[in-house]
Scaffold this motif. Structure first.
Motif, PDB file in Angstrom:
ATOM      1  N   SER A  57       0.830  -1.202   0.000  1.00 49.81           N
ATOM      2  CA  SER A  57       0.000   0.000   0.000  1.00 49.81           C
ATOM      3  C   SER A  57       0.870   1.259   0.000  1.00 49.81           C
ATOM      4  O   SER A  57       2.069   1.208   0.291  1.00 49.81           O
ATOM      5  CB  SER A  57      -0.890   0.013   1.245  1.00 49.81           C
ATOM      6  N   PHE A  58       0.252   2.385  -0.309  1.00 48.15           N
ATOM      7  CA  PHE A  58       0.959   3.662  -0.331  1.00 48.15           C
ATOM      8  C   PHE A  58       1.642   3.940   1.005  1.00 48.15           C
ATOM      9  O   PHE A  58       2.823   4.273   1.051  1.00 48.15           O
ATOM     10  CB  PHE A  58      -0.020   4.796  -0.667  1.00 48.15           C
ATOM     11  N   GLY A  59       0.903   3.782   2.097  1.00 46.18           N
ATOM     12  CA  GLY A  59       1.447   4.097   3.419  1.00 46.18           C
ATOM     13  C   GLY A  59       2.652   3.244   3.784  1.00 46.18           C
ATOM     14  O   GLY A  59       3.672   3.753   4.246  1.00 46.18           O
ATOM     15  N   LYS A  60       2.537   1.947   3.559  1.00 45.71           N
ATOM     16  CA  LYS A  60       3.657   1.061   3.886  1.00 45.71           C
ATOM     17  C   LYS A  60       4.842   1.343   2.967  1.00 45.71           C
ATOM     18  O   LYS A  60       5.987   1.394   3.412  1.00 45.71           O
ATOM     19  CB  LYS A  60       3.256  -0.401   3.770  1.00 45.71           C
ATOM     20  N   THR A  61       4.570   1.547   1.691  1.00 46.69           N
ATOM     21  CA  THR A  61       5.644   1.844   0.741  1.00 46.69           C
ATOM     22  C   THR A  61       6.408   3.078   1.172  1.00 46.69           C
ATOM     23  O   THR A  61       7.637   3.088   1.212  1.00 46.69           O
ATOM     24  CB  THR A  61       5.075   2.022  -0.682  1.00 46.69           C
ATOM     25  N   TYR A  62       5.708   4.139   1.514  1.00 44.02           N
ATOM     26  CA  TYR A  62       6.399   5.377   1.871  1.00 44.02           C
ATOM     27  C   TYR A  62       7.048   5.311   3.241  1.00 44.02           C
ATOM     28  O   TYR A  62       8.083   5.944   3.461  1.00 44.02           O
ATOM     29  CB  TYR A  62       5.449   6.573   1.733  1.00 44.02           C
ATOM     30  N   ALA A  63       6.483   4.547   4.162  1.00 42.38           N
ATOM     31  CA  ALA A  63       7.130   4.374   5.468  1.00 42.38           C
ATOM     32  C   ALA A  63       8.467   3.662   5.305  1.00 42.38           C
ATOM     33  O   ALA A  63       9.495   4.091   5.850  1.00 42.38           O
ATOM     34  CB  ALA A  63       6.216   3.589   6.405  1.00 42.38           C
ATOM     35  N   VAL A  64       8.466   2.569   4.552  1.00 44.38           N
ATOM     36  CA  VAL A  64       9.708   1.822   4.335  1.00 44.38           C
ATOM     37  C   VAL A  64      10.677   2.655   3.516  1.00 44.38           C
ATOM     38  O   VAL A  64      11.871   2.715   3.807  1.00 44.38           O
ATOM     39  CB  VAL A  64       9.424   0.455   3.662  1.00 44.38           C
ATOM     40  N   TYR A  65      10.174   3.327   2.494  1.00 39.79           N
ATOM     41  CA  TYR A  65      11.053   4.138   1.666  1.00 39.79           C
ATOM     42  C   TYR A  65      11.732   5.239   2.487  1.00 39.79           C
ATOM     43  O   TYR A  65      12.889   5.570   2.250  1.00 39.79           O
ATOM     44  CB  TYR A  65      10.318   4.756   0.468  1.00 39.79           C
ATOM     45  N   GLY A  66      11.023   5.779   3.476  1.00 40.69           N
ATOM     46  CA  GLY A  66      11.635   6.796   4.337  1.00 40.69           C
ATOM     47  C   GLY A  66      12.905   6.280   4.988  1.00 40.69           C
ATOM     48  O   GLY A  66      13.912   6.981   5.070  1.00 40.69           O
ATOM     49  N   GLY A  67      12.895   5.038   5.436  1.00 37.83           N
ATOM     50  CA  GLY A  67      14.093   4.443   6.024  1.00 37.83           C
ATOM     51  C   GLY A  67      15.187   4.218   4.997  1.00 37.83           C
ATOM     52  O   GLY A  67      16.366   4.475   5.255  1.00 37.83           O
ATOM     53  N   ILE A  68      14.782   3.743   3.819  1.00 37.27           N
ATOM     54  CA  ILE A  68      15.750   3.554   2.732  1.00 37.27           C
ATOM     55  C   ILE A  68      16.395   4.895   2.394  1.00 37.27           C
ATOM     56  O   ILE A  68      17.603   4.999   2.192  1.00 37.27           O
ATOM     57  CB  ILE A  68      15.060   2.960   1.483  1.00 37.27           C
ATOM     58  N   PHE A  69      15.577   5.940   2.357  1.00 43.46           N
ATOM     59  CA  PHE A  69      16.066   7.283   2.041  1.00 43.46           C
ATOM     60  C   PHE A  69      17.118   7.739   3.055  1.00 43.46           C
ATOM     61  O   PHE A  69      18.132   8.317   2.685  1.00 43.46           O
ATOM     62  CB  PHE A  69      14.892   8.265   2.003  1.00 43.46           C
ATOM     63  N   VAL A  70      16.888   7.477   4.328  1.00 46.66           N
ATOM     64  CA  VAL A  70      17.846   7.854   5.371  1.00 46.66           C
ATOM     65  C   VAL A  70      19.206   7.216   5.101  1.00 46.66           C
ATOM     66  O   VAL A  70      20.242   7.892   5.062  1.00 46.66           O
ATOM     67  CB  VAL A  70      17.333   7.450   6.776  1.00 46.66           C
ATOM     68  N   VAL A  71      19.216   5.919   4.888  1.00 47.99           N
ATOM     69  CA  VAL A  71      20.472   5.193   4.697  1.00 47.99           C
ATOM     70  C   VAL A  71      21.142   5.601   3.381  1.00 47.99           C
ATOM     71  O   VAL A  71      22.348   5.853   3.333  1.00 47.99           O
ATOM     72  CB  VAL A  71      20.233   3.675   4.758  1.00 47.99           C
ATOM     73  N   MET A  72      20.358   5.695   2.316  1.00 53.35           N
ATOM     74  CA  MET A  72      20.944   6.072   1.030  1.00 53.35           C
ATOM     75  C   MET A  72      21.456   7.517   1.038  1.00 53.35           C
ATOM     76  O   MET A  72      22.443   7.824   0.369  1.00 53.35           O
ATOM     77  CB  MET A  72      19.926   5.874  -0.098  1.00 53.35           C
ATOM     78  N   SER A  73      20.804   8.389   1.774  1.00 48.41           N
ATOM     79  CA  SER A  73      21.262   9.780   1.849  1.00 48.41           C
ATOM     80  C   SER A  73      22.624   9.876   2.531  1.00 48.41           C
ATOM     81  O   SER A  73      23.487  10.658   2.103  1.00 48.41           O
ATOM     82  CB  SER A  73      20.251  10.639   2.604  1.00 48.41           C
ATOM     83  N   ILE A  74      22.816   9.105   3.564  1.00 50.32           N
ATOM     84  CA  ILE A  74      24.126   9.077   4.226  1.00 50.32           C
ATOM     85  C   ILE A  74      25.185   8.559   3.254  1.00 50.32           C
ATOM     86  O   ILE A  74      26.264   9.133   3.130  1.00 50.32           O
ATOM     87  CB  ILE A  74      24.077   8.229   5.515  1.00 50.32           C
ATOM     88  N   ALA A  75      24.864   7.482   2.545  1.00 55.07           N
ATOM     89  CA  ALA A  75      25.814   6.921   1.580  1.00 55.07           C
ATOM     90  C   ALA A  75      26.084   7.903   0.437  1.00 55.07           C
ATOM     91  O   ALA A  75      27.230   8.065   0.002  1.00 55.07           O
ATOM     92  CB  ALA A  75      25.280   5.596   1.033  1.00 55.07           C
ATOM     93  N   TRP A  76      25.050   8.570  -0.045  1.00 56.88           N
ATOM     94  CA  TRP A  76      25.203   9.548  -1.127  1.00 56.88           C
ATOM     95  C   TRP A  76      26.121  10.683  -0.693  1.00 56.88           C
ATOM     96  O   TRP A  76      27.043  11.073  -1.424  1.00 56.88           O
ATOM     97  CB  TRP A  76      23.837  10.096  -1.528  1.00 56.88           C
ATOM     98  N   ALA A  77      25.873  11.225   0.484  1.00 60.91           N
ATOM     99  CA  ALA A  77      26.702  12.326   0.986  1.00 60.91           C
ATOM    100  C   ALA A  77      28.149  11.885   1.176  1.00 60.91           C
ATOM    101  O   ALA A  77      29.083  12.654   0.911  1.00 60.91           O
ATOM    102  CB  ALA A  77      26.121  12.855   2.297  1.00 60.91           C
ATOM    103  N   TRP A  78      28.341  10.665   1.608  1.00 61.30           N
ATOM    104  CA  TRP A  78      29.685  10.131   1.792  1.00 61.30           C
ATOM    105  C   TRP A  78      30.411  10.047   0.449  1.00 61.30           C
ATOM    106  O   TRP A  78      31.549  10.492   0.304  1.00 61.30           O
ATOM    107  CB  TRP A  78      29.593   8.764   2.459  1.00 61.30           C
ATOM    108  N   TYR A  79      29.723   9.508  -0.556  1.00 56.66           N
ATOM    109  CA  TYR A  79      30.353   9.304  -1.852  1.00 56.66           C
ATOM    110  C   TYR A  79      30.534  10.610  -2.640  1.00 56.66           C
ATOM    111  O   TYR A  79      31.593  10.861  -3.200  1.00 56.66           O
ATOM    112  CB  TYR A  79      29.527   8.311  -2.674  1.00 56.66           C
ATOM    113  N   PHE A  80      29.497  11.450  -2.675  1.00 58.14           N
ATOM    114  CA  PHE A  80      29.525  12.621  -3.554  1.00 58.14           C
ATOM    115  C   PHE A  80      30.010  13.904  -2.879  1.00 58.14           C
ATOM    116  O   PHE A  80      30.521  14.792  -3.556  1.00 58.14           O
ATOM    117  CB  PHE A  80      28.142  12.875  -4.163  1.00 58.14           C
ATOM    118  N   ASP A  81      29.808  14.041  -1.580  1.00 60.54           N
ATOM    119  CA  ASP A  81      30.141  15.297  -0.904  1.00 60.54           C
ATOM    120  C   ASP A  81      31.291  15.177   0.084  1.00 60.54           C
ATOM    121  O   ASP A  81      31.626  16.140   0.767  1.00 60.54           O
ATOM    122  CB  ASP A  81      28.918  15.860  -0.186  1.00 60.54           C
TER     123      ASP A  81
END
Length: 109
Positions: A57-81
């Protein structure tokens, strides 16, 4: 394969959203050319489309994606910035991944 597909879709959505936001940031804050912002906007639209590939469902998808976003954002900042995650960043990311696993894969009756 049951676990792999949703994770790959989340990863692709993360690349689209984080990459799109990053390119818009570069255009507006770092003076990159306009095509950079346009490409970022297109990636953000692609993110919205890719997220609909999830079977949950939309709610579950976005809840889980929020966590994925947190981890990927840290990795992105590490690699690119050049951001260097410390122990708290790594621990927080690990806890976030545990929460994602529980929400997405915990057996339901």
């Amino acid at each position: 394969m049951t676990y792999l597909r949703p994770l790959l879709v989340f990863f692709l959505a993360g690349l689209c959203e984080i990459g799109g936001g990053y390119l818009l940031w570069q255009w507006l804050k770092a003076g990159r050319p306009g095509w950079t912002g346009l490409l970022g906007a297109l990636l953000l639209v692609a993110y919205g489309w890719v997220a609909t590939w999830q079977p949950t469902s939309f709610g579950k998808t976005y809840a889980v994606y929020g966590g994925i976003f947190v981890v990927m954002s840290i990795a992105w900042a590490w690699y690119f910035d050049g951001f260097r995650p410390d122990r708290a960043d790594v621990l927080g990311g690990m806890i976030t991944l545990l929460g994602i696993g529980i929400i997405l894969f915990w057996p339901r009756s």
